[in-house]
Design a protein around this motif. Structure first.
Motif, PDB file in Angstrom:
ATOM      1  N   PRO A 277      -7.239  -6.549   1.702  1.00  0.00           N
ATOM      2  CA  PRO A 277      -8.410  -7.051   0.988  1.00  0.00           C
ATOM      3  C   PRO A 277      -8.077  -8.098  -0.050  1.00  0.00           C
ATOM      4  O   PRO A 277      -8.934  -8.810  -0.522  1.00  0.00           O
ATOM      5  CB  PRO A 277      -8.984  -5.782   0.333  1.00  0.00           C
ATOM      6  CG  PRO A 277      -7.826  -4.839   0.229  1.00  0.00           C
ATOM      7  CD  PRO A 277      -6.960  -5.140   1.396  1.00  0.00           C
TER       8      PRO A 277
ATOM      9  N   ASN B 122      -7.284 -11.371   2.594  1.00  0.00           N
ATOM     10  CA  ASN B 122      -8.287 -11.642   3.636  1.00  0.00           C
ATOM     11  C   ASN B 122      -7.728 -12.487   4.776  1.00  0.00           C
ATOM     12  O   ASN B 122      -8.362 -13.415   5.251  1.00  0.00           O
ATOM     13  CB  ASN B 122      -9.508 -12.348   3.046  1.00  0.00           C
ATOM     14  CG  ASN B 122     -10.297 -11.433   2.149  1.00  0.00           C
ATOM     15  OD1 ASN B 122     -10.612 -10.309   2.523  1.00  0.00           O
ATOM     16  ND2 ASN B 122     -10.605 -11.899   0.968  1.00  0.00           N
TER      17      ASN B 122
ATOM     18  N   LYS C 155     -15.169 -12.974   7.969  1.00  0.00           N
ATOM     19  CA  LYS C 155     -16.119 -13.180   6.881  1.00  0.00           C
ATOM     20  C   LYS C 155     -16.915 -14.461   7.139  1.00  0.00           C
ATOM     21  O   LYS C 155     -16.355 -15.494   7.507  1.00  0.00           O
ATOM     22  CB  LYS C 155     -15.418 -13.206   5.524  1.00  0.00           C
ATOM     23  CG  LYS C 155     -14.377 -14.291   5.303  1.00  0.00           C
ATOM     24  CD  LYS C 155     -13.752 -14.121   3.916  1.00  0.00           C
ATOM     25  CE  LYS C 155     -12.732 -15.211   3.617  1.00  0.00           C
ATOM     26  NZ  LYS C 155     -12.155 -15.073   2.265  1.00  0.00           N
TER      27      LYS C 155
ATOM     28  N   ASN D 109     -16.543  -8.878   2.817  1.00  0.00           N
ATOM     29  CA  ASN D 109     -16.572  -7.575   3.487  1.00  0.00           C
ATOM     30  C   ASN D 109     -18.014  -7.114   3.684  1.00  0.00           C
ATOM     31  O   ASN D 109     -18.967  -7.784   3.263  1.00  0.00           O
ATOM     32  CB  ASN D 109     -15.756  -6.536   2.711  1.00  0.00           C
ATOM     33  CG  ASN D 109     -16.205  -6.414   1.266  1.00  0.00           C
ATOM     34  OD1 ASN D 109     -17.372  -6.648   0.939  1.00  0.00           O
ATOM     35  ND2 ASN D 109     -15.287  -6.057   0.383  1.00  0.00           N
TER      36      ASN D 109
END
Length: 396
Positions: A20, A23, A247, A254
């Motif tokens: 996270p 990404n 994304k 997210n």
């Protein structure tokens, strides 16, 4: 409905990325028995493109998840389709341009194809850019909100295609906010690139359904009609959640950010930060003043996400919403809370707010001290009218 939606997320979820913070590592796998966006159904669209000169409206979301996330451009060229030109929306071809950042015309280094920007001063394809095309293919992952500009790009592409007698093929994708309809409906006189149609903030439609409505309701200039061909999503209905494999733009990293986006985007019409300049944008909000809350974050410049975020390098105080459920739906609660804390009255808003709202009534109601329930009641008649009018265009 919310329980079904959450169960659907657990059953059909695909993580945006394994890390996270960066990404970068996207999950590739998708069972062919799961939800299939139209791009993952090449047997349905390749016959429509064979022997034709093709223009594509695509970006980083235009992938085939069933084929190791190959980009649609690369896939079509491998299949011998004559791709002549690529049109790219806000955020660019690779999806790494900041919101509002100028995106220029370039050459894609991998394919040598000409990239034509449809953002900034050139939002509509010119007749010159279309003159050698037989068909235009649109494949962008939308998030189901009126102010998300990919549907504005679709509007202009449809209009130019109609004016130049070129058919348009839409490869449909699920709407991750498609399980409900909410928010004020755009009023005449408040049209802009972040709101071109008299639809609610959360409109509940896929891009193909909206394209049919744009055509059917005569929303294109001079009431021109686009010759539309649609390839449907397989194994999806609007009560099913859909976790995006890529994304859709730099600051929606997210599933939760996409679900919170309707509730937090109005802050972009104020001086409140929504976490641009962090790795969790649209999951927090705050301002450089301790009275806004105990939670703190500091926006910094992040290449490929937010180069010059609001309140850069300042400590912001506010709320952390990262524990909100994925069943979250649009609310005014956060906006009203921050407005009350600010004490700024009409100075809380900037000139962009009414464009996002699609009306000046929301701003006036907030300043007048109306409750969320009273404000919501004011747009229910418009929502019901939209529901009725949109029924004829629904595919799923």
């Amino acid at each position: 409905m919310k329980i079904l939606f959450l169960l659907s997320f657990l059953l059909h979820s695909m993580a945006f990325c394994k890390n996270p913070q960066t990404n970068t590592e996207l999950q590739d796998s998708l069972s062919p028995t799961e939800i299939l966006p139209a791009a993952d159904r090449p047997e349905a669209y390749l016959p429509l493109l064979e022997g034709k000169r093709v223009g594509l409206v695509v970006n980083q979301t235009s992938i085939l998840t069933t084929k190791q996330n190959i980009h649609l451009v690369d896939f079509l060229m491998m299949e011998g389709i004559e791709v002549k030109r690529v049109f790219v929306p806000e955020h660019g071809f690779r999806g790494d341009a900041d919101a509002g950042e100028a995106v220029g015309n370039e050459i894609d280094q991998r394919t040598g194809l000409s990239l034509v920007s449809l953002y900034g001063n050139n939002k509509k394809p010119s007749p010159t850019s279309l003159k050698d095309l037989d068909i235009i293919v649109y494949d962008l992952q939308d998030v189901g909100l009126r102010f998300y500009t990919y549907i504005s790009t679709m509007h202009y592409v449809m209009e130019s295609a109609a004016e130049n007698n070129i058919p348009m093929l839409i490869l449909d994708r699920p709407n991750p906010n498609g399980d409900y309809i909410d928010g004020p409906v755009l009023k005449k006189g408040f049209e802009s690139f972040v709101g071109m149609h008299p639809i609610p903030v959360v409109h509940g439609l896929t891009v193909a359904e909206l394209a049919q409505m744009i055509n059917g309701e005569g929303w294109l200039k001079n009431n021109v009609k686009t010759e539309l061909e649609i390839v449907k999503i397989e194994n999806w209905s609007r009560d099913m959640a859909y976790s995006l494999p890529v994304k859709p733009s730099p600051n929606l990293p997210n599933d939760l950010s996409i679900r919170l986006y309707p509730s937090l985007c109005f802050f972009e019409g104020t001086d409140i930060s929504v976490g641009r300049g962090t790795y969790f944008p649209f999951q927090v909000f705050g301002y450089p003043d301790q009275k806004y809350g105990e939670y703190t974050f500091k926006p910094v410049s992040i290449a490929g996400m937010s180069k010059n975020p609001p309140h850069q390098d300042k400590t912001c105080y506010g709320r952390d919403l990262r524990n909100e459920p994925l069943t979250h739906q649009f609310t005014l609660a956060y906006l009203l809370e921050a407005y009350q804390i600010s004490g700024k009255k009409d100075k809380f808003f900037n000139s962009f707010f009414d464009k996002l709202a699609g009306t000046d009534q929301l701003r006036k109601d907030i300043i007048a001290g109306k409750s969320e329930a009273d404000i919501r009641a004011s747009w229910q008649a418009d929502l019901e009218k939209f529901r009725e009018e949109s029924q004829v265009y629904l595919i799923y």
